[in-house]
Scaffold this motif. Structure first.
Motif, short mmCIF file in Angstrom:
data_model
loop_
_atom_site.label_atom_id
_atom_site.label_comp_id
_atom_site.label_asym_id
_atom_site.label_seq_id
_atom_site.Cartn_x
_atom_site.Cartn_y
_atom_site.Cartn_z
N LEU A 1 12.94 -14.81 31.69
CA LEU A 1 13.02 -14.62 30.56
C LEU A 1 13.46 -13.78 29.85
CD1 LEU A 1 9.22 -16.07 30.51
CD2 LEU A 1 11.44 -17.51 29.30
N SER A 2 12.90 -12.43 30.48
CA SER A 2 13.25 -11.23 30.17
C SER A 2 15.15 -10.82 29.69
CB SER A 2 12.57 -10.26 31.24
OG SER A 2 13.87 -10.12 32.14
N TYR A 3 15.69 -11.47 30.07
CA TYR A 3 16.93 -11.47 30.07
C TYR A 3 17.89 -12.18 28.61
CZ TYR A 3 22.40 -12.17 30.55
OH TYR A 3 23.78 -12.19 30.16
N ASP A 4 16.50 -13.15 28.26
CA ASP A 4 16.97 -13.92 27.45
C ASP A 4 16.12 -13.89 26.46
OD1 ASP A 4 17.97 -16.73 28.77
OD2 ASP A 4 16.45 -18.07 27.69
N LEU A 5 14.91 -13.02 26.77
CA LEU A 5 14.71 -12.08 25.27
C LEU A 5 15.26 -10.91 24.49
CD1 LEU A 5 11.05 -11.85 26.26
CD2 LEU A 5 12.15 -13.01 23.96
N ILE B 1 19.21 -8.91 20.86
CA ILE B 1 20.62 -8.42 20.36
C ILE B 1 20.92 -9.05 19.71
CG2 ILE B 1 23.15 -8.45 21.33
CD1 ILE B 1 21.61 -7.08 24.19
N GLY B 2 21.00 -10.79 19.55
CA GLY B 2 21.93 -12.22 18.99
C GLY B 2 21.21 -11.49 17.35
N VAL C 1 19.67 -8.97 16.43
CA VAL C 1 20.82 -7.70 15.69
C VAL C 1 21.78 -7.67 14.90
CG1 VAL C 1 21.42 -5.25 15.73
CG2 VAL C 1 18.90 -5.87 16.76
N ILE C 2 22.56 -8.89 15.73
CA ILE C 2 24.40 -8.62 15.31
C ILE C 2 23.97 -9.58 14.03
CG2 ILE C 2 26.46 -9.43 16.16
CD1 ILE C 2 25.73 -8.82 19.01
N ILE C 3 23.32 -10.03 14.07
CA ILE C 3 23.41 -11.86 12.56
C ILE C 3 22.59 -10.82 11.62
CG2 ILE C 3 22.07 -13.49 12.55
CD1 ILE C 3 22.25 -14.49 14.59
N GLY C 4 21.60 -9.83 11.59
CA GLY C 4 21.25 -9.21 10.62
C GLY C 4 22.18 -8.60 9.97
N ALA C 5 23.38 -7.34 11.01
CA ALA C 5 23.59 -6.39 10.34
C ALA C 5 25.11 -7.09 9.77
CB ALA C 5 24.56 -5.90 11.61
N LEU C 6 25.44 -8.32 10.25
CA LEU C 6 26.91 -9.43 9.60
C LEU C 6 26.19 -9.66 8.59
CD1 LEU C 6 28.17 -11.36 12.89
CD2 LEU C 6 29.19 -9.66 11.29
#
Length: 51
Positions: free
Chosen positions: A7-11, A16-17, A19-24
């Motif tokens: 779960l922590s790995y998924d979170l 990160i996803g 953040v990347i989508i927001g930046a794009l």
């Protein structure tokens, strides 16, 4: 133990996803606004030079 690690790995991946989508999204939005602003300025210059 394994489930909580998973779960922590998924979170981490999820955040990160986001953040990347927001930046794009912000980057594309900024480019669109910048281009329309430059196009508007160019049109204004064209109108002034025609007068």
């Amino acid at each position: 133990m394994m489930i909580s690690e998973f779960l922590s790995y998924d979170l981490a991946l999820f955040s990160i996803g986001i953040v990347i989508i927001g930046a794009l999204t912000l980057g594309i939005y900024h480019i669109i606004i910048f281009h329309s602003f430059k196009a508007k300025q160019a049109e204004d210059k064209d109108e002034q030079s025609m007068k």
